[in-house]
Design a protein around this motif. Structure first.
Motif, PDB file in Angstrom:
ATOM      1  N   ARG A  55       0.054   5.730 -26.251  1.00 51.17           N
ATOM      2  CA  ARG A  55       1.008   6.747 -25.806  1.00 51.17           C
ATOM      3  C   ARG A  55       2.124   6.981 -26.831  1.00 51.17           C
ATOM      4  O   ARG A  55       2.834   7.981 -26.747  1.00 51.17           O
ATOM      5  N   ASN A  56       2.267   6.065 -27.772  1.00 46.98           N
ATOM      6  CA  ASN A  56       3.286   6.182 -28.807  1.00 46.98           C
ATOM      7  C   ASN A  56       2.669   6.275 -30.196  1.00 46.98           C
ATOM      8  O   ASN A  56       3.270   5.854 -31.183  1.00 46.98           O
ATOM      9  N   GLN A  57       1.502   6.850 -30.249  1.00 50.29           N
ATOM     10  CA  GLN A  57       0.764   7.005 -31.499  1.00 50.29           C
ATOM     11  C   GLN A  57       1.623   7.676 -32.570  1.00 50.29           C
ATOM     12  O   GLN A  57       2.302   8.664 -32.304  1.00 50.29           O
ATOM     13  N   GLY A  58       1.599   7.094 -33.774  1.00 48.51           N
ATOM     14  CA  GLY A  58       2.315   7.687 -34.898  1.00 48.51           C
ATOM     15  C   GLY A  58       3.789   7.335 -34.966  1.00 48.51           C
ATOM     16  O   GLY A  58       4.453   7.643 -35.947  1.00 48.51           O
ATOM     17  N   ARG A  59       4.303   6.705 -33.943  1.00 47.26           N
ATOM     18  CA  ARG A  59       5.724   6.322 -33.929  1.00 47.26           C
ATOM     19  C   ARG A  59       5.853   4.867 -34.349  1.00 47.26           C
ATOM     20  O   ARG A  59       4.963   4.065 -34.133  1.00 47.26           O
ATOM     21  N   ARG A  60       6.998   4.543 -34.884  1.00 49.79           N
ATOM     22  CA  ARG A  60       7.291   3.138 -35.181  1.00 49.79           C
ATOM     23  C   ARG A  60       7.758   2.488 -33.892  1.00 49.79           C
ATOM     24  O   ARG A  60       8.636   3.002 -33.218  1.00 49.79           O
ATOM     25  N   ILE A  61       7.134   1.369 -33.574  1.00 53.12           N
ATOM     26  CA  ILE A  61       7.391   0.694 -32.304  1.00 53.12           C
ATOM     27  C   ILE A  61       7.940  -0.697 -32.610  1.00 53.12           C
ATOM     28  O   ILE A  61       7.271  -1.496 -33.263  1.00 53.12           O
ATOM     29  N   THR A  62       9.134  -0.971 -32.120  1.00 55.06           N
ATOM     30  CA  THR A  62       9.726  -2.292 -32.369  1.00 55.06           C
ATOM     31  C   THR A  62       9.202  -3.303 -31.353  1.00 55.06           C
ATOM     32  O   THR A  62       8.721  -2.942 -30.278  1.00 55.06           O
ATOM     33  N   ARG A  63       9.348  -4.566 -31.696  1.00 56.38           N
ATOM     34  CA  ARG A  63       8.968  -5.631 -30.765  1.00 56.38           C
ATOM     35  C   ARG A  63       9.805  -5.538 -29.493  1.00 56.38           C
ATOM     36  O   ARG A  63       9.300  -5.762 -28.394  1.00 56.38           O
ATOM     37  N   ASN A  64      11.092  -5.202 -29.643  1.00 62.11           N
ATOM     38  CA  ASN A  64      11.961  -5.066 -28.472  1.00 62.11           C
ATOM     39  C   ASN A  64      11.477  -3.969 -27.532  1.00 62.11           C
ATOM     40  O   ASN A  64      11.539  -4.120 -26.306  1.00 62.11           O
ATOM     41  N   VAL A  70       6.311  -3.220 -21.898  1.00 64.62           N
ATOM     42  CA  VAL A  70       5.043  -3.832 -21.496  1.00 64.62           C
ATOM     43  C   VAL A  70       5.276  -5.091 -20.662  1.00 64.62           C
ATOM     44  O   VAL A  70       4.627  -5.298 -19.648  1.00 64.62           O
ATOM     45  N   TRP A  71       6.221  -5.917 -21.095  1.00 64.47           N
ATOM     46  CA  TRP A  71       6.483  -7.168 -20.370  1.00 64.47           C
ATOM     47  C   TRP A  71       7.620  -7.029 -19.362  1.00 64.47           C
ATOM     48  O   TRP A  71       7.845  -7.915 -18.559  1.00 64.47           O
ATOM     49  N   LYS A  72       8.353  -5.932 -19.415  1.00 58.24           N
ATOM     50  CA  LYS A  72       9.472  -5.671 -18.490  1.00 58.24           C
ATOM     51  C   LYS A  72      10.544  -6.761 -18.583  1.00 58.24           C
ATOM     52  O   LYS A  72      11.132  -7.162 -17.579  1.00 58.24           O
ATOM     53  N   LEU A  73      10.782  -7.254 -19.796  1.00 53.17           N
ATOM     54  CA  LEU A  73      11.801  -8.262 -20.037  1.00 53.17           C
ATOM     55  C   LEU A  73      12.970  -7.633 -20.787  1.00 53.17           C
ATOM     56  O   LEU A  73      12.852  -6.543 -21.340  1.00 53.17           O
ATOM     57  N   SER A  74      14.058  -8.338 -20.831  1.00 51.84           N
ATOM     58  CA  SER A  74      15.220  -7.891 -21.587  1.00 51.84           C
ATOM     59  C   SER A  74      14.841  -7.828 -23.066  1.00 51.84           C
ATOM     60  O   SER A  74      14.190  -8.742 -23.576  1.00 51.84           O
ATOM     61  N   PRO A  75      15.247  -6.769 -23.774  1.00 53.84           N
ATOM     62  CA  PRO A  75      14.875  -6.621 -25.180  1.00 53.84           C
ATOM     63  C   PRO A  75      15.379  -7.746 -26.082  1.00 53.84           C
ATOM     64  O   PRO A  75      14.831  -7.972 -27.145  1.00 53.84           O
ATOM     65  N   ASP A  76      16.409  -8.465 -25.647  1.00 56.80           N
ATOM     66  CA  ASP A  76      16.933  -9.544 -26.487  1.00 56.80           C
ATOM     67  C   ASP A  76      16.226 -10.879 -26.235  1.00 56.80           C
ATOM     68  O   ASP A  76      16.628 -11.913 -26.758  1.00 56.80           O
ATOM     69  N   THR A  77      15.137 -10.860 -25.468  1.00 57.53           N
ATOM     70  CA  THR A  77      14.366 -12.069 -25.203  1.00 57.53           C
ATOM     71  C   THR A  77      13.724 -12.557 -26.501  1.00 57.53           C
ATOM     72  O   THR A  77      13.056 -11.795 -27.193  1.00 57.53           O
ATOM     73  N   MET A  78      13.933 -13.810 -26.817  1.00 61.79           N
ATOM     74  CA  MET A  78      13.367 -14.385 -28.044  1.00 61.79           C
ATOM     75  C   MET A  78      12.008 -15.007 -27.715  1.00 61.79           C
ATOM     76  O   MET A  78      11.942 -16.016 -27.027  1.00 61.79           O
ATOM     77  N   THR A  79      10.959 -14.380 -28.192  1.00 66.07           N
ATOM     78  CA  THR A  79       9.610 -14.889 -27.953  1.00 66.07           C
ATOM     79  C   THR A  79       8.663 -14.288 -28.979  1.00 66.07           C
ATOM     80  O   THR A  79       8.928 -13.220 -29.530  1.00 66.07           O
ATOM     81  N   ASN A  80       7.558 -14.974 -29.234  1.00 64.78           N
ATOM     82  CA  ASN A  80       6.554 -14.435 -30.148  1.00 64.78           C
ATOM     83  C   ASN A  80       5.360 -13.863 -29.391  1.00 64.78           C
ATOM     84  O   ASN A  80       4.319 -13.602 -29.969  1.00 64.78           O
ATOM     85  N   VAL A  81       5.520 -13.640 -28.092  1.00 62.89           N
ATOM     86  CA  VAL A  81       4.418 -13.160 -27.259  1.00 62.89           C
ATOM     87  C   VAL A  81       3.872 -11.820 -27.765  1.00 62.89           C
ATOM     88  O   VAL A  81       2.665 -11.587 -27.720  1.00 62.89           O
ATOM     89  N   VAL A  82       4.736 -10.946 -28.279  1.00 63.45           N
ATOM     90  CA  VAL A  82       4.270  -9.648 -28.784  1.00 63.45           C
ATOM     91  C   VAL A  82       3.330  -9.855 -29.964  1.00 63.45           C
ATOM     92  O   VAL A  82       2.235  -9.288 -30.009  1.00 63.45           O
ATOM     93  N   ASP A  83       3.745 -10.689 -30.913  1.00 59.60           N
ATOM     94  CA  ASP A  83       2.908 -10.935 -32.089  1.00 59.60           C
ATOM     95  C   ASP A  83       1.564 -11.546 -31.703  1.00 59.60           C
ATOM     96  O   ASP A  83       0.523 -11.192 -32.259  1.00 59.60           O
ATOM     97  N   VAL A  84       1.584 -12.449 -30.742  1.00 61.31           N
ATOM     98  CA  VAL A  84       0.354 -13.089 -30.276  1.00 61.31           C
ATOM     99  C   VAL A  84      -0.588 -12.054 -29.671  1.00 61.31           C
ATOM    100  O   VAL A  84      -1.776 -11.990 -30.009  1.00 61.31           O
ATOM    101  N   TYR A  85      -0.073 -11.189 -28.786  1.00 57.35           N
ATOM    102  CA  TYR A  85      -0.922 -10.201 -28.127  1.00 57.35           C
ATOM    103  C   TYR A  85      -1.373  -9.093 -29.073  1.00 57.35           C
ATOM    104  O   TYR A  85      -2.490  -8.575 -28.948  1.00 57.35           O
TER     105      TYR A  85
END
Length: 123
Positions: A55-64, A70-85
């Motif tokens: 849905r965000n094709q062509g856009r730069r998407i930050t981990r936050n 996707v995870w419905k967490l606070s953007p300042d959450t420190m985790t590597n879950v995005v990189d893993v997935y």
């Protein structure tokens, strides 16, 4: 004759939503994903991440952005879950494909879709 530009927005059909980027297809209602005609099995979270990318094709998407949407967490959450997935998704949808759709943008996050260099090399 001019070629119509490729739509960034999903193709909407009665009863379901169908997203398509290059040879990757996602059917939101049926919860199915195909790449080059091959079925790809995804976990619910992988499916949600792929849908967000498409849905965000062509856009730069930050981990936050991914953590928040996707995870419905606070953007300042420190985790590597995005990189893993993202790594899980790369293995499932990009491995062995001619065109890789998930690109890392150093210092920012990710970009999804066919890159301009990929389009140029196909011509």
């Amino acid at each position: 004759m001019k070629e119509r530009p490729k739509p960034i927005h999903p193709e909407v059909r009665i009863g379901h939503v169908h997203l398509k980027v290059a040879d990757l297809e996602l059917d939101y209602m049926q919860r199915t994903v195909y790449r080059a005609g091959r079925t790809i099995d995804l976990t619910p979270k992988e499916f949600g991440l792929l849908e967000y990318f498409m849905r965000n094709q062509g856009r730069r998407i930050t981990r936050n952005m991914i953590i928040e949407h996707v995870w419905k967490l606070s953007p300042d959450t420190m985790t590597n879950v995005v990189d893993v997935y993202v790594n899980y998704l790369r293995k499932k949808i990009d491995e062995g494909a001619k065109v890789r759709l998930i690109r890392t943008v150093r210092g920012i996050g990710y970009e999804f879709g066919v890159s301009e260099s990929s389009e140029a090399s196909e011509e």
